[in-house]
Write an enzyme that holds these catalytic residues in place. Structure first.
Site, PDB file in Angstrom:
ATOM      1  N   GLY A  17       8.522  71.627  38.018  1.00 45.24           N
ATOM      2  CA  GLY A  17       9.139  71.879  36.713  1.00 45.24           C
ATOM      3  C   GLY A  17      10.064  70.745  36.297  1.00 45.24           C
ATOM      4  O   GLY A  17      11.130  70.983  35.737  1.00 45.24           O
ATOM      5  N   ALA A  20       7.300  66.263  33.822  1.00 49.65           N
ATOM      6  CA  ALA A  20       5.832  66.358  33.825  1.00 49.65           C
ATOM      7  C   ALA A  20       5.390  67.816  33.779  1.00 49.65           C
ATOM      8  O   ALA A  20       4.498  68.189  33.006  1.00 49.65           O
ATOM      9  CB  ALA A  20       5.265  65.670  35.062  1.00 49.65           C
ATOM     10  N   ILE A  47      15.019  72.131  45.328  1.00 43.60           N
ATOM     11  CA  ILE A  47      14.517  70.752  45.418  1.00 43.60           C
ATOM     12  C   ILE A  47      14.991  69.941  44.220  1.00 43.60           C
ATOM     13  O   ILE A  47      15.396  68.792  44.352  1.00 43.60           O
ATOM     14  CB  ILE A  47      12.969  70.732  45.519  1.00 43.60           C
ATOM     15  CG1 ILE A  47      12.545  71.390  46.830  1.00 43.60           C
ATOM     16  CG2 ILE A  47      12.427  69.306  45.437  1.00 43.60           C
ATOM     17  CD1 ILE A  47      11.048  71.557  46.986  1.00 43.60           C
ATOM     18  N   GLU A  54      14.896  58.800  30.407  1.00 46.96           N
ATOM     19  CA  GLU A  54      15.663  59.032  29.177  1.00 46.96           C
ATOM     20  C   GLU A  54      15.257  58.145  28.016  1.00 46.96           C
ATOM     21  O   GLU A  54      15.700  58.337  26.906  1.00 46.96           O
ATOM     22  CB  GLU A  54      17.153  58.829  29.473  1.00 46.96           C
ATOM     23  CG  GLU A  54      17.623  59.761  30.577  1.00 46.96           C
ATOM     24  CD  GLU A  54      19.117  59.905  30.681  1.00 46.96           C
ATOM     25  OE1 GLU A  54      19.788  58.871  30.560  1.00 46.96           O
ATOM     26  OE2 GLU A  54      19.582  61.026  30.880  1.00 46.96           O
ATOM     27  N   LYS A  83      15.485  54.852  19.144  1.00 39.15           N
ATOM     28  CA  LYS A  83      15.227  53.609  19.865  1.00 39.15           C
ATOM     29  C   LYS A  83      14.242  52.774  19.050  1.00 39.15           C
ATOM     30  O   LYS A  83      13.145  53.238  18.738  1.00 39.15           O
ATOM     31  CB  LYS A  83      14.645  53.952  21.246  1.00 39.15           C
ATOM     32  CG  LYS A  83      14.182  52.743  22.030  1.00 39.15           C
ATOM     33  CD  LYS A  83      13.625  53.131  23.390  1.00 39.15           C
ATOM     34  CE  LYS A  83      12.984  51.942  24.073  1.00 39.15           C
ATOM     35  NZ  LYS A  83      12.279  52.295  25.300  1.00 39.15           N
ATOM     36  N   GLU A 347       9.669  49.307  30.816  1.00 37.82           N
ATOM     37  CA  GLU A 347       9.166  49.469  29.450  1.00 37.82           C
ATOM     38  C   GLU A 347       9.022  50.949  29.097  1.00 37.82           C
ATOM     39  O   GLU A 347       8.244  51.316  28.217  1.00 37.82           O
ATOM     40  CB  GLU A 347       7.833  48.727  29.278  1.00 37.82           C
ATOM     41  CG  GLU A 347       8.002  47.204  29.172  1.00 37.82           C
ATOM     42  CD  GLU A 347       8.547  46.738  27.807  1.00 37.82           C
ATOM     43  OE1 GLU A 347       8.670  47.569  26.893  1.00 37.82           O
ATOM     44  OE2 GLU A 347       8.848  45.532  27.677  1.00 37.82           O
ATOM     45  N   ILE A 351       7.017  58.583  30.977  1.00 34.21           N
ATOM     46  CA  ILE A 351       6.814  59.814  30.204  1.00 34.21           C
ATOM     47  C   ILE A 351       5.547  59.668  29.360  1.00 34.21           C
ATOM     48  O   ILE A 351       4.770  60.608  29.185  1.00 34.21           O
ATOM     49  CB  ILE A 351       8.056  60.149  29.357  1.00 34.21           C
ATOM     50  CG1 ILE A 351       9.204  60.546  30.304  1.00 34.21           C
ATOM     51  CG2 ILE A 351       7.773  61.264  28.352  1.00 34.21           C
ATOM     52  CD1 ILE A 351      10.542  60.781  29.628  1.00 34.21           C
ATOM     53  N   GLU A 437      -9.722  47.555  25.759  1.00 36.43           N
ATOM     54  CA  GLU A 437      -9.924  48.997  25.999  1.00 36.43           C
ATOM     55  C   GLU A 437      -8.729  49.856  25.610  1.00 36.43           C
ATOM     56  O   GLU A 437      -8.148  50.541  26.451  1.00 36.43           O
ATOM     57  CB  GLU A 437     -10.216  49.228  27.498  1.00 36.43           C
ATOM     58  CG  GLU A 437     -11.491  48.593  27.975  1.00 36.43           C
ATOM     59  CD  GLU A 437     -11.795  48.998  29.404  1.00 36.43           C
ATOM     60  OE1 GLU A 437     -10.989  48.662  30.292  1.00 36.43           O
ATOM     61  OE2 GLU A 437     -12.820  49.641  29.623  1.00 36.43           O
ATOM     62  N   PHE A 441       0.065  48.537  25.125  1.00 34.73           N
ATOM     63  CA  PHE A 441       0.976  47.616  24.440  1.00 34.73           C
ATOM     64  C   PHE A 441       0.199  46.714  23.498  1.00 34.73           C
ATOM     65  O   PHE A 441      -0.840  46.161  23.843  1.00 34.73           O
ATOM     66  CB  PHE A 441       1.812  46.831  25.454  1.00 34.73           C
ATOM     67  CG  PHE A 441       2.874  47.706  26.052  1.00 34.73           C
ATOM     68  CD1 PHE A 441       4.003  48.032  25.326  1.00 34.73           C
ATOM     69  CD2 PHE A 441       2.704  48.265  27.302  1.00 34.73           C
ATOM     70  CE1 PHE A 441       4.963  48.884  25.846  1.00 34.73           C
ATOM     71  CE2 PHE A 441       3.654  49.116  27.835  1.00 34.73           C
ATOM     72  CZ  PHE A 441       4.791  49.422  27.106  1.00 34.73           C
TER      73      PHE A 441
HETATM   74  P1  FAD Z   1      10.211  65.461  39.302  1.00 36.36           P
HETATM   75  O1  FAD Z   1      11.247  65.305  38.268  1.00 36.36           O
HETATM   76  O2  FAD Z   1      10.520  64.948  40.677  1.00 36.36           O
HETATM   77  O3  FAD Z   1       9.869  67.018  39.414  1.00 36.36           O
HETATM   78  C1  FAD Z   1       9.191  67.530  40.529  1.00 36.36           C
HETATM   79  C2  FAD Z   1       9.176  69.035  40.445  1.00 36.36           C
HETATM   80  O4  FAD Z   1       8.400  69.539  41.512  1.00 36.36           O
HETATM   81  C3  FAD Z   1      10.549  69.690  40.543  1.00 36.36           C
HETATM   82  O5  FAD Z   1      10.639  70.760  39.645  1.00 36.36           O
HETATM   83  C4  FAD Z   1      10.561  70.219  41.964  1.00 36.36           C
HETATM   84  O6  FAD Z   1      11.382  71.353  42.098  1.00 36.36           O
HETATM   85  C5  FAD Z   1       9.101  70.584  42.138  1.00 36.36           C
HETATM   86  N1  FAD Z   1       8.703  70.675  43.543  1.00 36.36           N
HETATM   87  C6  FAD Z   1       8.547  69.655  44.418  1.00 36.36           C
HETATM   88  N2  FAD Z   1       8.209  70.137  45.635  1.00 36.36           N
HETATM   89  C7  FAD Z   1       8.136  71.473  45.501  1.00 36.36           C
HETATM   90  C8  FAD Z   1       7.868  72.520  46.403  1.00 36.36           C
HETATM   91  N3  FAD Z   1       7.607  72.319  47.698  1.00 36.36           N
HETATM   92  N4  FAD Z   1       7.892  73.787  45.937  1.00 36.36           N
HETATM   93  C9  FAD Z   1       8.166  74.052  44.634  1.00 36.36           C
HETATM   94  N5  FAD Z   1       8.452  73.084  43.746  1.00 36.36           N
HETATM   95  C10 FAD Z   1       8.439  71.824  44.171  1.00 36.36           C
HETATM   96  N6  FAD Z   1      10.465  57.546  32.549  1.00 36.36           N
HETATM   97  C11 FAD Z   1      10.513  57.209  31.254  1.00 36.36           C
HETATM   98  O7  FAD Z   1       9.562  57.489  30.515  1.00 36.36           O
HETATM   99  N7  FAD Z   1      11.612  56.580  30.751  1.00 36.36           N
HETATM  100  C12 FAD Z   1      12.648  56.208  31.523  1.00 36.36           C
HETATM  101  O8  FAD Z   1      13.627  55.660  31.010  1.00 36.36           O
HETATM  102  C13 FAD Z   1      12.580  56.480  32.902  1.00 36.36           C
HETATM  103  N8  FAD Z   1      13.569  56.089  33.749  1.00 36.36           N
HETATM  104  C14 FAD Z   1      13.413  56.295  35.093  1.00 36.36           C
HETATM  105  C15 FAD Z   1      14.334  55.757  35.993  1.00 36.36           C
HETATM  106  C16 FAD Z   1      14.152  55.917  37.374  1.00 36.36           C
HETATM  107  C17 FAD Z   1      15.108  55.289  38.324  1.00 36.36           C
HETATM  108  C18 FAD Z   1      13.072  56.679  37.861  1.00 36.36           C
HETATM  109  C19 FAD Z   1      12.897  56.904  39.337  1.00 36.36           C
HETATM  110  C20 FAD Z   1      12.166  57.223  36.967  1.00 36.36           C
HETATM  111  C21 FAD Z   1      12.313  57.010  35.603  1.00 36.36           C
HETATM  112  N9  FAD Z   1      11.374  57.497  34.702  1.00 36.36           N
HETATM  113  C22 FAD Z   1      11.451  57.181  33.380  1.00 36.36           C
HETATM  114  C23 FAD Z   1      10.287  58.352  35.165  1.00 36.36           C
HETATM  115  C24 FAD Z   1      10.649  59.807  34.885  1.00 36.36           C
HETATM  116  O9  FAD Z   1      11.868  60.127  35.504  1.00 36.36           O
HETATM  117  C25 FAD Z   1       9.557  60.708  35.397  1.00 36.36           C
HETATM  118  O10 FAD Z   1       8.335  60.334  34.835  1.00 36.36           O
HETATM  119  C26 FAD Z   1       9.813  62.126  35.006  1.00 36.36           C
HETATM  120  O11 FAD Z   1      11.058  62.523  35.431  1.00 36.36           O
HETATM  121  C27 FAD Z   1       8.759  63.030  35.566  1.00 36.36           C
HETATM  122  O12 FAD Z   1       9.033  63.416  36.853  1.00 36.36           O
HETATM  123  P2  FAD Z   1       8.134  64.554  37.485  1.00 36.36           P
HETATM  124  O13 FAD Z   1       8.224  65.756  36.633  1.00 36.36           O
HETATM  125  O14 FAD Z   1       6.789  63.985  37.750  1.00 36.36           O
HETATM  126  O15 FAD Z   1       8.806  64.783  38.907  1.00 36.36           O
END
Ligand code: FAD
Length: 504
Positions: A17, A20, A47, A54, A83, A347, A351, A437, A441
């Site tokens: 949650g 993504a 977790i 952001e 932005k 860049e 997201i 393709e 960008f």
């Molecule tokens: P997460 O946020 O890690 O969510 C994982 C989920 O899975 C959580 O809800 C967790 O509870 C759940 N989960 C995991 N294991 C279990 C389990 N065993 N049981 C139940 N639930 C579980 N993207 C941008 O587009 N712009 C930005 O400016 C940007 N800045 C970033 C800066 C940094 C330093 C990083 C590391 C990333 C950045 N990103 C950015 C990427 C962005 O943060 C991610 O694409 C976005 O947060 C999506 O994360 P996620 O949902 O895939 O994973």
């Protein structure tokens, strides 16, 4: 025809949650409206999420529009700001500063790209930077923002924008939409993934309290760990850290200070770069760095020393390996978000990659036969997209004259993928660029970064010389003038937000 209603996907389980998971849930929620498919999301508060995404790029507006989201409401609820591009500081060399804007430069004439005329004009002694022909840059430099115009005849139609927002608030916003459309949320920690013995498809996940959740389709949004796609299905990971050696980040919010800038700032530092993302209520900051070239303590000092407002907490550490999951869809599991791979946020593409993964999943939505042809197509498209964005990000490191630290020495001299070398060489020779393709960008983006970081074409397109030079130069002056006047007449970003979408 093999697709029949009785073969339809009846249940989807989204694992995770974070951004993504809730983007997928909000987008897939409408599946539930067919009365056949149940969509469930499981996440674990213990977790938690990464929650630092952001800064975004313009296509997010169309994702929000598909969900029926009102822009002003969304910005109010997420402390969002606008932005117009990214300001890169100290990248080509120390003291350099350029903006990679959204949208284009100038207007193409007689089918010839505008920057080709600019190259000619510069050789004729006209010193203005290419940025003078971009409304996004002109507005960003003045901290201005206005509503873009839908009329392509007006210069305001070239004002392309994306958003900065609080990632936690965005996930909460999407959760309300998803739950409002019938998605069920389950709180719990997954302890085990069961595969069907006969074909290795995912059957169910079991939570630590013993509850078992079965589904036809699993969407793995579990973050870097890739709980199903990697830990259970062993999709494999392609490591790109030899090209993109940053492997850690520290993130810290700070109090608002100074004007609300309508752009992200990326400042190159000793062993990576620092981001600055202005929101309505605070500023997001971070340092993305290579642990081989700087200690965590030194990175924290550089981050805190570079803040323009008081730190609102301790820096939060994050670790990653840049690369991509070799197969992002395996059997009945599709990975989205960090579980599908990671490209550093230089860049702001992560997201977008989630959004694009969701679009591909919907465009290739399976039935319970899980046709391998659909799965292969999804994986092929995802691979191409990750590689194209990877090349664009590598360009920022490779196109530098910095020699001041071992990190910059490494990236300046490293071998880069052929796909990137070809693009750079073509541009260096003649300012030409081709987009392959549907690559994300645009030519304007590549031109902005290549020129901004010191890759200067040796000559311009010879077709430029077939057009009356005096007329071209006069047209360019008029355009530059109208862009400057339009930007000057806009309200400040702060005033625009106060009127349009101020958070309560
Ligand atoms: P997460 O946020 O890690 O969510 C994982 C989920 O899975 C959580 O809800 C967790 O509870 C759940 N989960 C995991 N294991 C279990 C389990 N065993 N049981 C139940 N639930 C579980 N993207 C941008 O587009 N712009 C930005 O400016 C940007 N800045 C970033 C800066 C940094 C330093 C990083 C590391 C990333 C950045 N990103 C950015 C990427 C962005 O943060 C991610 O694409 C976005 O947060 C999506 O994360 P996620 O949902 O895939 O994973």
């Amino acid at each position: 025809m093999t697709s029949r209603p009785d073969n339809a996907i009846r249940s989807v389980l989204i694992v995770g949650g974070g951004t993504a998971g809730w983007m997928a849930a909000a987008a897939l929620a409408r599946l539930g409206q067919n009365g056949v498919t149940r969509v469930t999301l499981v996440e674990s508060e213990d977790i938690g999420t990464v929650g630092v995404g952001e800064a975004t790029i313009p296509p997010l507006a169309s994702f929000n529009a598909l969900l029926g989201i009102d822009e002003a409401d969304f910005l109010r609820q997420t402390q969002g700001s606008f932005k117009l591009g990214i300001e890169f500081v100290d990248w080509g060399q120390r003291g350099d500063r350029y903006i990679h804007p959204f949208g284009s430069f100038g207007v193409d004439m007689e089918g010839i790209k505008f920057h080709q005329f600019w190259l000619m004009a510069r050789a004729m002694g006209r010193p203005e930077p290419l940025g003078d022909y971009s409304l996004c840059i002109a507005a960003a430099r003045r901290n201005r923002m206005a509503r873009p115009s839908a009329d392509p005849q007006t210069v305001l139609s070239s004002l392309k924008h994306a958003y900065h927002f609080d990632a936690g608030l965005y996930a909460a916003y999407l959760r309300r939409i998803a739950e409002g459309h019938g998605v069920t949320r389950v709180e719990g920690r997954i302890a085990d993934v069961a595969l069907r013995p006969e074909d290795g498809f995912v059957e169910s996940v079991t939570l630590t309290d013993g509850r078992c959740l079965a589904a036809d389709l699993f969407v793995d949004c579990s973050g870097f760990r890739g709980l199903i796609i990697e830990q259970a299905l062993k999709a494999g990971y392609e490591d790109w850290s030899h090209w993109l050696p940053c492997d850690r980040a520290l993130a810290v919010p700070s109090a608002k200070a100074g004007a609300l800038t309508p752009y992200t700032r990326s400042t190159a530092d000793r062993a990576g770069w620092r981001w600055r993302i202005p929101l309505q209520h605070r500023t997001g900051n971070g340092y993305v760095y290579s642990s081989g070239y700087i200690s965590d303590d030194d990175a924290a000092s550089a981050l805190l020393g570079g803040l323009d407002g008081e730190a609102l907490g301790d820096p939060r550490p994050l670790r990653f390996v840049t690369g991509r999951r070799k197969q992002q869809w395996v059997k009945n599991c599709v990975a989205l978000g960090l579980s599908s791979g990671f490209l550093e946020p230089l860049e702001s593409t992560s997201i977008h990659l989630i959004q694009s993964g969701i679009s591909k999943l919907l465009a290739l939505f399976p039935d319970r036969s899980f046709d391998p042809v659909m799965i292969d197509e999804f994986n092929r498209l995802s691979k191409t997209q990750f590689e194209q964005i990877r090349d664009f990000i590598i360009l920022h490191y490779k196109a530098t004259a910095r020699t001041d630290t071992p990190f910059w020495d490494y990236v300046r001299t490293m071998e880069v993928p052929d796909t990137l070398s070809r693009k750079v060489e073509l541009f260096r020779r003649s300012g030409r660029f081709f987009r392959y393709e549907d690559e994300l960008f645009s030519e304007a983006s590549w031109v902005a970064v290549m020129l901004g970081q010191g890759i200067t074409p040796e000559t311009w397109d010879p077709l430029v010389d077939t057009i009356d030079r005096g007329a071209v130069l006069r047209k360019m002056s008029g355009l530059r003038d109208i862009i400057a006047r339009t930007a000057e007449a806009m309200p400040t970003h702060e005033a625009f937000i106060a009127r349009y979408c101020a958070a309560s």
